[in-house]
Design an enzyme around this catalytic site. Sequence first.
Site, PDB file in Angstrom:
ATOM      1  N   CYS A 379       0.830  -1.196   0.000  1.00 50.12           N
ATOM      2  CA  CYS A 379       0.000   0.000   0.000  1.00 50.12           C
ATOM      3  C   CYS A 379       0.872   1.257   0.000  1.00 50.12           C
ATOM      4  O   CYS A 379       1.478   1.562  -1.023  1.00 50.12           O
ATOM      5  CB  CYS A 379      -0.985  -0.047   1.166  1.00 50.12           C
ATOM      6  SG  CYS A 379      -2.467   0.927   0.837  1.00 50.12           S
ATOM      7  N   HIS A 519      -3.421  -5.349   0.598  1.00 56.82           N
ATOM      8  CA  HIS A 519      -2.784  -5.852   1.826  1.00 56.82           C
ATOM      9  C   HIS A 519      -2.845  -7.378   1.868  1.00 56.82           C
ATOM     10  O   HIS A 519      -3.743  -7.948   2.489  1.00 56.82           O
ATOM     11  CB  HIS A 519      -3.517  -5.297   3.054  1.00 56.82           C
ATOM     12  CG  HIS A 519      -3.319  -3.830   3.249  1.00 56.82           C
ATOM     13  ND1 HIS A 519      -2.285  -3.313   3.982  1.00 56.82           N
ATOM     14  CD2 HIS A 519      -4.018  -2.775   2.786  1.00 56.82           C
ATOM     15  CE1 HIS A 519      -2.355  -1.994   3.973  1.00 56.82           C
ATOM     16  NE2 HIS A 519      -3.403  -1.637   3.254  1.00 56.82           N
ATOM     17  N   GLU A 521      -1.235  -9.378   3.564  1.00 58.56           N
ATOM     18  CA  GLU A 521      -1.046  -9.910   4.928  1.00 58.56           C
ATOM     19  C   GLU A 521      -2.385 -10.235   5.599  1.00 58.56           C
ATOM     20  O   GLU A 521      -2.449 -11.077   6.491  1.00 58.56           O
ATOM     21  CB  GLU A 521      -0.242  -8.925   5.790  1.00 58.56           C
ATOM     22  CG  GLU A 521      -0.956  -7.642   6.239  1.00 58.56           C
ATOM     23  CD  GLU A 521      -0.916  -6.519   5.209  1.00 58.56           C
ATOM     24  OE1 GLU A 521      -0.673  -6.794   4.012  1.00 58.56           O
ATOM     25  OE2 GLU A 521      -1.154  -5.354   5.596  1.00 58.56           O
TER      26      GLU A 521
END
Length: 547
Positions: A379, A519, A521
């Site tokens: 990001c 994202h 993650e």
Amino acid sequence: MARYIFITGGVVSSLGKGLASAALGALLQARGYSVRLRKLDPYLNVDPGTMSPFEHGEVFVTDDGAETDLDLGHYERFTGVSARKTDSISAGRIYSNVLDNERRGAYLGKTIQVIPHVTNEIKSFLEIGSDEVDFMLCEIGGTVGDIEGLPFFEAIRQFTHERPRGECILMHLTLLPYLAASGELKTKPTQHSVKELQSIGLAPDVLVCRSEQPIPEKERAKIALFCNVRPDAVIPAYDLKSIYEAPLAYHRAGLDRAVLDAFQISPAPRPDLTRWEDVMDRLNNAEGKVQIAVVGKYTQLEDAYKSIAEALTHGGMANRTRVRAEWIDSERLEREGTHLLDGFNGIIVPGGFGERGTEGMIAAARYAREKKVPYLGICLGMQMAVIEAARNLAGLPDAGSEEFDHEAGKQRFTPIVYHLKEWVQGNYMVNRSIDDDKGGTMRLGAYTAVLAPDSRISQIYDGATEIEDRHRHRYEVDASYRAQLEAAGLKFSGMSPDGKLPEVVEHADHPWFIGVQAHPELKSKPFEPAPLFADFIRAAKEIERLV
Ligand code: GLN
């Protein structure tokens, strides 16, 4: 209809209620049940989206674009069940719904009160999706006795009362403090917090007791007697080296057994714990170590980058390698120089907001590019990598982000990263203005990226042509600079399906340099690591071999 498990906490906060709930969810799954986990937060923010990461840790984003509490991240990491907007609710949201209803005249002129209007709103939220799963686990934030929590406790009392007997149970987490001077574990605070629950009409069926010391059988019996729970429903919970031990540790301590007993489910289906045994095997039998620098601005609070930390651990598990992440304040790089990054096997620049610290992030991207160290920009970390390439490779020395100019109130940069005001979401067009409210107005939730066939990113995803990850940002890399940046070596290897929004960039002549607007993650799990993190750690491990 689902059976309900309400999870509350007493004595002190931060006892690991979220983790205990998530681990219980995983154990019920291991016994063949379907589950959904839900968080009820008594604070008055409408959602955590506008809360500072310093204050409340990471904002976890769901596929359907809700900005939620980081506990939902734990729930997903342990159960693999994608959370939804309706799995996270705050008192702020409840009150805001009630007040909206009142303004619309929905209450037909009645006086609006906590009971029944606020409690009804909470109860109808609890009901959502209850016909979809076997167990609904609802965690109440905060501790019993908090003023804000009262409407929630009252709502679960009513909810339990209105359902057929035996469909709802209450699991309460407490702390047994250890007094070193007298060498004793004290049960009194637990007794008090159970009394507090009883005074509002709630009685725990299962007590989870956090303790640093082994809980003697005698103390367990005493807790059971004074707190009115069965002795085998007093579950000891000791500190763990890794959170991923929680499912097996809670199973050994008898948690899932006690919960099923409380529902009088007998005989209970046998659990299959191979998923968690494999996770532990990967954690315990790792060879070697890689050191990763995470260059961000919210480095004082560990929880601010919770999902990144966990995804790094998962990436390590995928490679049977230990990952040591070091959080480096990007402003320190500005002051002290990039030599702080020497010796790391990989660099991550994670998401963030505002201009402070971004020059340090840009310097980190440059260092990684020039020294050929694996770089993962997420990001803001992708945006800074693009600015770095624009400034130092593509002849745009004033490249910057509109975000910084907006903050400063004047134009100083060539806006390579600009404020996105209109975009396509599914079949809809979304419109935003800079003056919009700050809450919930970003590009949020799952969006698709179409990958270039010959790219590294597509290779990492086994030749996939499309991937989907969660977004949370207001600004966007300007695709009109694409040709100029690609000529300078930065490939745009992933784009939104309409071809307008850059989703992935990579330096092709670098061992491993990728920036993603989303994202990854957030979707990583110990038993299903995010491919980008797994491959990043693989590359970092190889660098170590070269050194
Ligand atoms: N501040 C940037 C934006 O709004 C990046 C956001 C993020 O990293 N999550 O676009």
